[in-house]
Design a protein around this motif. Structure first.
Motif, PDB file in Angstrom:
ATOM      1  N   ARG A  15       0.826  -1.213   0.000  1.00 57.41           N
ATOM      2  CA  ARG A  15       0.000   0.000   0.000  1.00 57.41           C
ATOM      3  C   ARG A  15       0.861   1.265   0.000  1.00 57.41           C
ATOM      4  O   ARG A  15       0.557   2.222  -0.713  1.00 57.41           O
ATOM      5  CB  ARG A  15      -0.932  -0.017   1.214  1.00 57.41           C
ATOM      6  N   VAL A  16       1.902   1.262   0.800  1.00 57.36           N
ATOM      7  CA  VAL A  16       2.813   2.420   0.817  1.00 57.36           C
ATOM      8  C   VAL A  16       3.476   2.578  -0.546  1.00 57.36           C
ATOM      9  O   VAL A  16       3.613   3.700  -1.064  1.00 57.36           O
ATOM     10  CB  VAL A  16       3.871   2.262   1.930  1.00 57.36           C
ATOM     11  N   HIS A  17       3.855   1.474  -1.145  1.00 56.38           N
ATOM     12  CA  HIS A  17       4.489   1.506  -2.461  1.00 56.38           C
ATOM     13  C   HIS A  17       3.534   2.102  -3.491  1.00 56.38           C
ATOM     14  O   HIS A  17       3.951   2.918  -4.333  1.00 56.38           O
ATOM     15  CB  HIS A  17       4.885   0.086  -2.875  1.00 56.38           C
ATOM     16  N   SER A 151      11.855  10.098  -3.628  1.00 57.41           N
ATOM     17  CA  SER A 151      10.746   9.152  -3.484  1.00 57.41           C
ATOM     18  C   SER A 151      10.937   7.931  -4.387  1.00 57.41           C
ATOM     19  O   SER A 151      10.560   6.811  -4.014  1.00 57.41           O
ATOM     20  CB  SER A 151       9.415   9.838  -3.810  1.00 57.41           C
ATOM     21  N   VAL A 152      11.544   8.134  -5.572  1.00 57.19           N
ATOM     22  CA  VAL A 152      11.789   7.003  -6.481  1.00 57.19           C
ATOM     23  C   VAL A 152      12.829   6.062  -5.884  1.00 57.19           C
ATOM     24  O   VAL A 152      12.714   4.839  -5.995  1.00 57.19           O
ATOM     25  CB  VAL A 152      12.225   7.510  -7.865  1.00 57.19           C
ATOM     26  N   MET A 153      13.845   6.620  -5.223  1.00 56.45           N
ATOM     27  CA  MET A 153      14.813   5.753  -4.536  1.00 56.45           C
ATOM     28  C   MET A 153      14.117   4.937  -3.443  1.00 56.45           C
ATOM     29  O   MET A 153      14.401   3.747  -3.256  1.00 56.45           O
ATOM     30  CB  MET A 153      15.943   6.604  -3.949  1.00 56.45           C
ATOM     31  N   PHE A 154      13.194   5.575  -2.731  1.00 59.17           N
ATOM     32  CA  PHE A 154      12.407   4.866  -1.719  1.00 59.17           C
ATOM     33  C   PHE A 154      11.581   3.749  -2.356  1.00 59.17           C
ATOM     34  O   PHE A 154      11.490   2.639  -1.824  1.00 59.17           O
ATOM     35  CB  PHE A 154      11.494   5.864  -0.994  1.00 59.17           C
ATOM     36  N   LEU A 155      10.993   4.034  -3.528  1.00 57.68           N
ATOM     37  CA  LEU A 155      10.179   3.044  -4.224  1.00 57.68           C
ATOM     38  C   LEU A 155      11.024   1.856  -4.698  1.00 57.68           C
ATOM     39  O   LEU A 155      10.590   0.706  -4.614  1.00 57.68           O
ATOM     40  CB  LEU A 155       9.483   3.696  -5.424  1.00 57.68           C
ATOM     41  N   GLY A 158      12.043  -0.142  -1.602  1.00 61.60           N
ATOM     42  CA  GLY A 158      10.859  -0.835  -1.101  1.00 61.60           C
ATOM     43  C   GLY A 158      10.412  -1.948  -2.031  1.00 61.60           C
ATOM     44  O   GLY A 158       9.980  -3.020  -1.581  1.00 61.60           O
ATOM     45  N   GLY A 159      10.518  -1.713  -3.343  1.00 59.48           N
ATOM     46  CA  GLY A 159      10.145  -2.744  -4.310  1.00 59.48           C
ATOM     47  C   GLY A 159      11.041  -3.957  -4.227  1.00 59.48           C
ATOM     48  O   GLY A 159      10.578  -5.104  -4.322  1.00 59.48           O
ATOM     49  N   PHE A 191      17.649  -1.685 -11.768  1.00 58.25           N
ATOM     50  CA  PHE A 191      17.552  -0.790 -10.614  1.00 58.25           C
ATOM     51  C   PHE A 191      18.890  -0.096 -10.315  1.00 58.25           C
ATOM     52  O   PHE A 191      18.910   1.049  -9.862  1.00 58.25           O
ATOM     53  CB  PHE A 191      17.064  -1.552  -9.371  1.00 58.25           C
ATOM     54  N   ALA A 192      20.009  -0.772 -10.595  1.00 59.21           N
ATOM     55  CA  ALA A 192      21.317  -0.198 -10.247  1.00 59.21           C
ATOM     56  C   ALA A 192      21.601   1.099 -11.013  1.00 59.21           C
ATOM     57  O   ALA A 192      21.857   2.140 -10.398  1.00 59.21           O
ATOM     58  CB  ALA A 192      22.425  -1.224 -10.483  1.00 59.21           C
TER      59      ALA A 192
END
Length: 528
Positions: A15-17, A151-155, A158-159, A191-192
């Motif tokens: 949900r947070v994602h 926020s994208v780094m967080f995503l 988290g992903g 992702f890297a």
């Protein structure tokens, strides 16, 4: 109890994602979209200017005196710290003679003809780059796009955690499953590089724009501009060379370049600074980029060879690793985002990677909308404001960008307020796509029309360029203007790709279901 807690954790992570992704995806897509053009900026800025339509000269074979002497002999032109930007710097074939307090004077080094620079009437590459990091919105844009990068780094982190603790099966056969599968797979593979680009982008946007308070505290109220504190470290002032006020013959600049290349053959020289030129105290600073030590030079760290202007005697040889570690670190951060000094193949590779990441962002948005649409299955036409907003933002930006490319050569270069008209039509077109997207109920039809329009505009752009510039493909080949021809070919290929994509795109939701089922069925048949 433990199973319940684990399930609850997984639900909260998802949900947070989703919430953060919904808020950040559009802006990140726009940043990545324009970032692809920013990666190719050195080539676009050569293509966009009529004055740059000539072959790049070899810097060792140029007679600099024929161009420099008439300029600096002018009493109104400064005689100290004259900057010569050599042909090939950022793929610009022109030679520039400039000074801190004088407007640059541009030459065609092949013919020694002085050119009318279109700097103030042609900003296509600069505008596309500025859209990448939110410059049109000034400080608000810098901070907004910087926060989006965070926020994208967080995503991404988290992903990756979700993929680790949730065992996705990837066996679904509907749109929702396919969007979810490819969104995960793409960012698992890429992702890297993507997190490196977003991290350095966040540093450049927020690191400077959001540092005012800490700068004010650190300087004890003297300044809130971090550049004032960093300048003495990143770009320290040079000691002034006392002028003797005599008139001495100088060694030819191309001979000085040859001597400098023998002293440090690893440097690709880009700029020359003439200090006290035609004086017995004259010095020549030749700076550039060392491709053998990427990440560590090219922005603030410029390897430099300082020679005597009289006989070319070595005064100082400043190598890449001679600088302070803080400068090396800063350059490495900038290099990872700006790709300074890399060749066309690396730039194309990174551009393709970023384009695939943009597609993955699109899959995430379609996954979210598909979940919403399933609630209205067979009851009413699905209409969601966020979906329309995404459609115009992500797909509508493509014909708007195609138009600004076409206008670059369609609008006369002597047209008054040319830049305002060009940029204004870009934003008007983009806003119009929002109006059409919200008006047309069928989002598939809207997307197809946007792609058809973009393909037509991109297809016309090379043709208009050939007619307006007077250089047809054969002329560009014969005169070794391969960079300009490559841009035309790339635009043509983009037009063909968008046209094919518009044809293949389903017309409605029912056709989309059949489209995915056909693809899945064919794949299963092949496996059997």
């Amino acid at each position: 109890m433990q199973d319940y807690s684990s399930k609850l954790l997984k639900q909260r992570l998802q949900r947070v994602h989703v919430i953060v992704g919904v808020c950040a995806s559009i802006f990140m897509y726009i940043s990545v979209f324009f970032g692809i053009f920013a990666i190719l900026l050195p080539y676009i800025q050569t293509w966009e200017k009529p004055s740059r339509h000539f072959e790049v000269a070899n810097i060792k074979n140029i007679n600099y005196s024929d161009m420099i002497d008439p300029i600096i002999s002018n009493d109104d032109f400064p005689k100290n710290n004259i900057i010569i930007t050599l042909p090939g710097y950022h793929n610009d074939p022109a030679l520039k003679i400039s000074h801190e307090f004088v407007k640059p004077i541009v030459f065609n080094p092949n013919t020694k003809e002085q050119l009318e620079d279109e700097k103030d009437i042609s900003e296509l590459a600069w505008f596309l780059n500025s859209m990448h990091y939110g410059r049109p919105l000034q400080t608000f844009g810098y901070i907004l796009f910087g926060l989006v990068a965070v926020s994208v780094m967080f995503l991404i982190i988290g992903g990756l955690i979700q993929i680790t603790i949730i065992k996705y099966k990837n066996k679904g056969k509907n749109q929702q499953s396919k969007f979810s599968k490819w969104h995960r797979k793409i960012f698992t593979w890429l992702f890297a590089p993507f997190i490196i680009v977003t991290l350095t982008g966040a540093m450049m946007n927020i690191g400077y724009s959001g540092s005012s308070l800490m700068t004010y505290i650190t300087s004890k109220g003297e300044t809130s501009n971090i550049g004032v504190l960093l300048a003495p470290i990143l770009q320290p002032e040079k000691n002034q060379v006392e002028r003797k006020n005599d008139n001495v013959k100088m060694l030819a600049i191309n001979e000085l370049i040859k001597k400098a290349q023998k002293i440090n053959p690893n440097i690709n020289f880009e700029k020359i600074v003439l200090i006290n030129w035609k004086d017995s105290s004259a010095r020549v600073e030749l700076s550039g980029y060392n491709p053998k030590l990427p990440f560590l030079n090219g922005v603030f760290n410029k390897p430099t060879v300082i020679l005597s202007g009289i006989d070319g005697k070595l005064i100082q040889n400043i190598k890449v690793l001679d600088k302070h570690w803080s400068i090396l670190f800063t350059d490495s951060m900038y290099f990872l985002h700006l790709l300074f000094g890399v060749d066309i193949f690396i730039r194309l590779l990174i551009a393709i990677i970023m384009a695939i990441c943009a597609i993955s962002i699109g899959f995430a948005v379609m996954l979210f909308l598909e979940k919403k649409a399933k609630k209205f299955e067979n009851n009413t036409i699905f209409y969601h404001w966020y979906g329309k907003f995404c459609l115009a933002s992500m797909i509508g930006v493509i014909p708007s960008t195609a138009l600004i490319f076409l206008l670059q050569w369609l609008l006369p270069f002597d047209l008054e307020n040319r830049l305002i008209i060009q940029k204004g039509l870009f934003f008007i077109t983009w806003i119009s796509t929002f109006t059409y997207a919200f008006y047309e109920l069928n989002s598939y039809k809207s997307a197809k029309n946007f792609l058809y329009l973009a393909s037509m505009l991109f297809l016309l752009t090379p043709l208009v360029h050939f007619i307006s510039s007077g250089y047809w493909p054969s002329d560009l080949i014969n005169k070794n203007m391969h960079i300009i021809l490559s841009v035309d070919i790339s635009i043509f290929l983009i037009a063909i790709f968008l046209f094919i994509l518009a044809i293949k795109l389903p017309k409605n939701r029912d056709e989309a279901k059949k489209f995915f089922n056909v693809k899945i069925y064919t794949k299963e048949q092949n496996e059997i």
